[in-house]
Write an enzyme that holds these catalytic residues in place. Sequence first.
Site, mmCIF file in Angstrom:
data_model
loop_
_atom_site.group_PDB
_atom_site.id
_atom_site.type_symbol
_atom_site.label_atom_id
_atom_site.label_comp_id
_atom_site.label_asym_id
_atom_site.label_seq_id
_atom_site.Cartn_x
_atom_site.Cartn_y
_atom_site.Cartn_z
ATOM 1 C CE1 TYR A 1 9.628 10.191 2.161
ATOM 2 C CE2 TYR A 1 7.979 11.436 0.940
ATOM 3 C CZ TYR A 1 8.429 10.242 1.486
ATOM 4 O OH TYR A 1 7.668 9.102 1.371
ATOM 5 C CG ASP B 1 11.401 3.556 -1.813
ATOM 6 O OD1 ASP B 1 10.295 3.048 -2.068
ATOM 7 O OD2 ASP B 1 11.940 4.425 -2.536
#
Length: 263
Positions: free
Chosen positions: A125, A66
Site C-alpha cells: 500500500y 475500505d
Amino acid sequence: MTDTGDVQRNIRLLIAYDGTDFSGWQRQGRRESGMEQNRTVQGTIEDALAKLHKKATIITGSGRTDAGVHAVGQVANFFTPLRGMEAQRFVPALNSLLPRDVRILEARETLGDFHARFDTRSRTYRYQLICGRPALPHELRYGLQLWRRPRLDLLNDYARLLHGEIDCSLFTPPQDPGLSRLRYIFGAFFFVQQDTLLFEIRANAFLWKMVRSIAGTLLHYEEKKLPPGEFKKILVSGVRKLAGPTLPPQGLFLWKIECHRDG
C-alpha cells in the site's frame, strides 16, 4: 462466443479504481430490486460480468479495500465458461460495461486452482500526503493536505522498526474481526516525490484501517519529536490508545499484489 457448459476457464485480472464513490471492495447485500445496498467495486464488476455471461458470476479479490480507498494494482480472478473469447478480450469487453472509476488493466488465463486471495504472498500500500503548499483541487481526491514538512529521517527511523512478525494491536480498532493481530511486515518507508510525501508498506496481510493508523501514528510521534527508542516501546506495548490519529482514506492506494504463484 461459445459456452462450454461445465468447462470453466480461470481468468486473472489486474484492476485499478478510484475508491472515492465506493463503499469499499467487498460486495454487500442486495435489495429486493437486485441492486446493492451500497456501491462496491466487487459488486460493480460482477454486474458487468453478469451482463457479459448472461448469468451471475463471482469475482474474488486479493484484498478488501475500505470505503474511499483506491487501487492501481488490485488482482482478482473469476471463472468463465466462454471458450471462444481470448482472455485479453475481457479488458475492452468489461471496460465497455464498467463505469469510468473502475478500469480493467490486464486479463489473462491462469491456473485452474489459482485463488486471488489465498495465493497472495504480499500486499503493498501507499499513502500520499501533499506537504508544505496548498493542494490542487484534484490532488485532494487522492491525497491528504499536510501543511508542514515532516522530518523524513525521523519518520524512517520509526518505519524501520516495522519489520518482521509484529503484533499490530496498536494499529487497529477493537472492532476488527480478525482472530489474530499478528502480521508479517516485509518493510516500510517514507520518500518524497516533488511536494508529495509517500508512505509505502508491504506485508503479508493487513488489519482493518491498519495502514492509515500506522501512517497517522508515525506522523503524530514525528511531530512530537519522540526518539525512535521511545517509539519502539509504544510499538511493542500494543496499547491502542497510544496510537496516533487514523488518516482519512482518500490518500491510500492498494499499490501492488505479489502472489506465491505467477498464475
